[in-house]
Motif scaffolding. Structure first.
Motif, PDB file in Angstrom:
ATOM      1  N   LEU A  39       0.823  -1.208   0.000  1.00  0.00           N
ATOM      2  CA  LEU A  39       0.000   0.000   0.000  1.00  0.00           C
ATOM      3  C   LEU A  39       0.855   1.254   0.000  1.00  0.00           C
ATOM      4  N   LEU A  40       1.923   1.246   0.796  1.00  0.00           N
ATOM      5  CA  LEU A  40       2.792   2.418   0.850  1.00  0.00           C
ATOM      6  C   LEU A  40       3.485   2.663  -0.492  1.00  0.00           C
ATOM      7  N   MET A  41       3.948   1.588  -1.127  1.00  0.00           N
ATOM      8  CA  MET A  41       4.593   1.739  -2.429  1.00  0.00           C
ATOM      9  C   MET A  41       3.626   2.288  -3.462  1.00  0.00           C
ATOM     10  N   LEU A  42       2.405   1.735  -3.470  1.00  0.00           N
ATOM     11  CA  LEU A  42       1.405   2.216  -4.411  1.00  0.00           C
ATOM     12  C   LEU A  42       1.008   3.652  -4.112  1.00  0.00           C
ATOM     13  N   GLY A  43       0.848   3.969  -2.828  1.00  0.00           N
ATOM     14  CA  GLY A  43       0.482   5.327  -2.444  1.00  0.00           C
ATOM     15  C   GLY A  43       1.554   6.337  -2.804  1.00  0.00           C
ATOM     16  N   LEU A  44       2.816   6.002  -2.537  1.00  0.00           N
ATOM     17  CA  LEU A  44       3.915   6.924  -2.870  1.00  0.00           C
ATOM     18  C   LEU A  44       4.042   7.092  -4.380  1.00  0.00           C
ATOM     19  N   ALA A  45       3.816   6.010  -5.127  1.00  0.00           N
ATOM     20  CA  ALA A  45       3.895   6.109  -6.584  1.00  0.00           C
ATOM     21  C   ALA A  45       2.841   7.065  -7.113  1.00  0.00           C
ATOM     22  N   CYS A  46       1.613   6.973  -6.564  1.00  0.00           N
ATOM     23  CA  CYS A  46       0.536   7.860  -7.017  1.00  0.00           C
ATOM     24  C   CYS A  46       0.775   9.300  -6.591  1.00  0.00           C
ATOM     25  N   LEU A  47       1.439   9.494  -5.452  1.00  0.00           N
ATOM     26  CA  LEU A  47       1.668  10.846  -4.951  1.00  0.00           C
ATOM     27  C   LEU A  47       2.862  11.528  -5.603  1.00  0.00           C
ATOM     28  N   LEU A  48       3.903  10.772  -5.904  1.00  0.00           N
ATOM     29  CA  LEU A  48       5.159  11.373  -6.347  1.00  0.00           C
ATOM     30  C   LEU A  48       5.383  11.286  -7.853  1.00  0.00           C
ATOM     31  N   LEU A  49       4.902  10.232  -8.477  1.00  0.00           N
ATOM     32  CA  LEU A  49       5.156  10.049  -9.904  1.00  0.00           C
ATOM     33  C   LEU A  49       4.052  10.697 -10.740  1.00  0.00           C
ATOM     34  N   PRO A  50       4.366  11.087 -11.959  1.00  0.00           N
ATOM     35  CA  PRO A  50       3.352  11.716 -12.831  1.00  0.00           C
ATOM     36  C   PRO A  50       2.212  10.754 -13.140  1.00  0.00           C
TER      37      PRO A  50
END
Length: 282
Positions: A39-50
């Motif tokens: 969940l953290l990896m997916l959440g950070l990807a959605c927050l930080l990556l375009p």
């Protein structure tokens, strides 16, 4: 998964709840840790990556799923982070309630039995705290609460032997039956019962590979002589633990006015002892 806004949120919530439940019931924190990390990896990807990389190229392009125009990656990323925090909190509570089998098992006894059936817990839950603290070293000690140990009884059998002056039958002890009841929520292995008579030696020996919780074992006419005094030794290993228990005591016949009150009563006992190394009756 055609529309992300309609399907993903309830799916993620349900999946996280299911994984948290499995982690708690199976008492396996790796399940919760894996879910939290994902969940953290997916959440950070959605927050930080375009959005073009995460949604358009990966989700729509690689996975082939359609995404509605109203979908926003950042709120979804925040939702994943929030779910990870909630799952972490639940996992922490589950770890603290580990002695009781977890948060769910602490509230529902049926779940405890399910854990035992799966072999997840050898009843290492609340009842264990009532029996003994953790063993350290090789010294033996007495069991704090002997009523939590196996219940062993020697029932006298009687046979008619003539009449009394009033014409009633005179019953005399003729032997004994054995009754064993594991009234604890624990399971035991390599259980051994040895009975002996002072001055005569061993008169009975019986072993059981395993005795389950709440299980009863009985043997009628196990002894065909009503000995006035019998020495009892019971030993067993607690399943799943490096813990061996022995119970040594003596029984003596107490003669009452009739066959209903004439019975074996405990006359001497050293108490139930716990050992950190293999110990059993001779």
């Amino acid at each position: 998964m055609q529309v992300l806004t309609r399907f993903t949120y309830p799916t993620f919530i349900g999946l996280c709840g299911l994984l948290g439940t499995f982690s708690d019931i199976l008492q396996n924190s790796n399940i919760a840790i894996g879910a939290i990390a994902g969940l953290l990896m997916l959440g950070l990807a959605c927050l930080l990556l375009p959005k073009e990389l995460v949604v358009d190229r990966f989700w729509s392009g690689l996975l082939g799923n359609d995404v509605s125009e109203q979908f926003s990656a950042r709120p979804f990323g925040l939702s994943c982070a929030l779910l990870a925090m909630l799952l972490y909190g639940f996992s922490t509570l589950s770890t603290k309630a580990g002695e009781e089998g977890g948060v769910i098992a602490a509230q529902f006894p049926e779940v405890r039995q399910f854990q035992i059936a799966l072999g997840v817990a050898q009843q290492d839950i609340a009842a264990i705290k009532n029996i003994s603290a953790e063993i350290r070293g090789d010294t033996s000690r007495l069991l704090e609460s002997s009523e939590r140990w196996l219940k062993f009884e020697l029932f006298l059998l009687h046979e008619a032997n003539g009449h009394k002056p009033n014409g009633e039958w005179n019953y005399v002890p003729s032997g004994a039956s054995i009754f064993l009841f594991n009234e604890t929520p624990l399971q035991y292995e390599d259980l051994l019962i040895v009975l002996s008579v002072p001055g005569q030696g061993e008169i009975y020996r019986k072993s059981y590979p395993r005795v389950l919780d709440r299980e009863q074992r009985q043997e009628r006419n196990a002894i065909n002589v009503a000995y006035e005094s019998v020495d009892v030794c019971i030993s067993a290993k607690r399943r799943g633990q490096e813990e061996w228990l022995t119970d040594k005591h003596s029984l003596a016949i107490h003669h009452g006015p009739d066959q209903y009150t004439t019975e074996y009563q405990k006359s001497d006992s050293s108490g139930v002892q716990i050992f950190a190394s293999a110990t059993r009756c001779g």
